[in-house]
Design a protein around this motif. Structure first.
Motif, PDB file in Angstrom:
ATOM      1  N   VAL A  44       0.923  -1.182  -0.107  1.00 23.58           N
ATOM      2  CA  VAL A  44      -0.003   0.044  -0.051  1.00 23.58           C
ATOM      3  C   VAL A  44       0.887   1.157  -0.161  1.00 23.58           C
ATOM      4  CG1 VAL A  44      -1.716   1.298   1.269  1.00 23.58           C
ATOM      5  CG2 VAL A  44      -1.969  -1.228   1.209  1.00 23.58           C
ATOM      6  N   PHE A  45       1.981   1.229   0.743  1.00 23.93           N
ATOM      7  CA  PHE A  45       2.909   2.522   0.879  1.00 23.93           C
ATOM      8  C   PHE A  45       3.521   2.639  -0.625  1.00 23.93           C
ATOM      9  CE2 PHE A  45       3.717   2.326   5.634  1.00 23.93           C
ATOM     10  CZ  PHE A  45       2.708   2.957   6.100  1.00 23.93           C
ATOM     11  N   ALA A  46       3.733   1.414  -1.147  1.00 26.91           N
ATOM     12  CA  ALA A  46       4.642   1.550  -2.661  1.00 26.91           C
ATOM     13  C   ALA A  46       3.548   2.122  -3.506  1.00 26.91           C
ATOM     14  CB  ALA A  46       4.898   0.143  -2.884  1.00 26.91           C
ATOM     15  N   ILE A  47       2.244   1.868  -3.311  1.00 29.82           N
ATOM     16  CA  ILE A  47       1.165   2.420  -4.168  1.00 29.82           C
ATOM     17  C   ILE A  47       1.181   3.768  -4.295  1.00 29.82           C
ATOM     18  CG2 ILE A  47      -1.437   2.355  -4.696  1.00 29.82           C
ATOM     19  CD1 ILE A  47      -0.508   0.148  -5.878  1.00 29.82           C
ATOM     20  N   SER A  48       1.167   4.344  -2.976  1.00 30.87           N
ATOM     21  CA  SER A  48       1.128   6.048  -2.901  1.00 30.87           C
ATOM     22  C   SER A  48       2.533   6.390  -3.728  1.00 30.87           C
ATOM     23  CB  SER A  48       0.993   6.223  -1.465  1.00 30.87           C
ATOM     24  OG  SER A  48       2.116   5.938  -0.697  1.00 30.87           O
ATOM     25  N   GLY A  49       3.490   5.911  -3.379  1.00 32.23           N
ATOM     26  CA  GLY A  49       4.909   6.512  -3.970  1.00 32.23           C
ATOM     27  C   GLY A  49       4.784   6.490  -5.498  1.00 32.23           C
ATOM     28  N   ALA A  50       4.350   5.197  -6.160  1.00 27.19           N
ATOM     29  CA  ALA A  50       3.988   4.923  -7.507  1.00 27.19           C
ATOM     30  C   ALA A  50       3.147   6.165  -8.126  1.00 27.19           C
ATOM     31  CB  ALA A  50       3.752   3.735  -7.757  1.00 27.19           C
ATOM     32  N   LEU A  51       1.894   6.435  -7.384  1.00 27.56           N
ATOM     33  CA  LEU A  51       0.870   7.438  -7.947  1.00 27.56           C
ATOM     34  C   LEU A  51       1.494   8.756  -7.900  1.00 27.56           C
ATOM     35  CD1 LEU A  51      -2.215   6.033  -5.992  1.00 27.56           C
ATOM     36  CD2 LEU A  51      -1.959   6.220  -8.480  1.00 27.56           C
TER      37      LEU A  51
END
Length: 228
Positions: free
Chosen positions: A31-38
């Motif tokens: 989930v943290f990675a999703i925020s970074g990728a977005l």
């Protein structure tokens, strides 16, 4: 005779089985990675930039903690799942970012859950490596929010953690980490109290997002500088 650190290690194993704890870590990392990728997509980064921001956001806080406490090599480099999960998140965002953006509210809820879990696990891990209560709580906070700070710095933005116009993020993590060290101080750290600390941080973050709670600025602020 067992030390206090040994006892904490045993208590940590009692909270979740190793497989469940690993699964929760991977979910939080994803989930943290999703925020970074977005954020990388919004900044028009290429695929490499998306992957880098995903990795940094997901693993930065835990990597910092492990280096400080001497847990080397850090878990991010010894567990292939930890390293590959952000790449999977980056891949999902690369191809499906319009759809991911539409479920941003759900992503934020999971992000809040990760915040609660990581502030607790970060604090207890730091204490189990011999740090005092204050230092342990500080590293619990760093575990929860460190990746987001690194993400914003790499994206050339003022970290959300430092902006007055952002809903409370660090404060819920501070509350969760403080609850853990108080439990350690009074020898009442149990699966229940650890879970309560994580849930408290999670709920505070959700309430902050719902009601737009923000930290106060300087008292009687009279600045002539134009706000950004």
């Amino acid at each position: 005779m067992h030390s206090a650190s040994d006892n904490v290690g045993v208590q940590l194993q009692q909270i979740f089985s190793p497989s469940v704890q690993h699964a929760l870590d991977v979910i939080g990392i994803f989930v943290f990675a999703i925020s970074g990728a977005l954020l990388a997509v919004r900044k028009n980064f290429d695929v490499f930039g998306i992957a880098v921001l995903a990795e940094v956001t997901a693993l930065g806080g835990g990597l910092f903690r492990d280096l400080i406490i001497g847990a080397v090599p850090p878990a991010a480099f010894t567990d292939l799942g930890y390293f590959l999960t952000p790449l999977l998140a980056a891949l999902v965002v690369f191809f499906l970012h319009p759809h991911v953006e539409r479920i941003q509210s759900a992503v934020l809820v999971f992000d809040a859950a990760g915040l609660g879990l990581f502030c607790v696990s970060g604090t207890t891990k730091a204490y189990s490596y011999g740090l005092n209560l204050t230092a342990s709580a500080t590293l619990g906070l760093a575990t929860a929010v460190g990746g987001g700070v690194l993400r914003d710095v790499l994206a050339n933005e003022v970290p959300s953690l430092l902006r007055w116009d952002r809903d409370l993020y660090a404060v819920p993590a501070i509350v969760g980490a403080t609850m853990v060290v108080l439990c350690l101080r009074y020898d009442v750290l149990t699966p229940f109290t650890s879970g309560l600390a994580a849930v408290t941080a999670f709920v505070l973050r959700l309430l902050a997002m719902r009601f737009h709670w923000r930290a106060p600025r300087a008292w009687n602020r009279r600045s002539t500088v134009t706000e950004e």
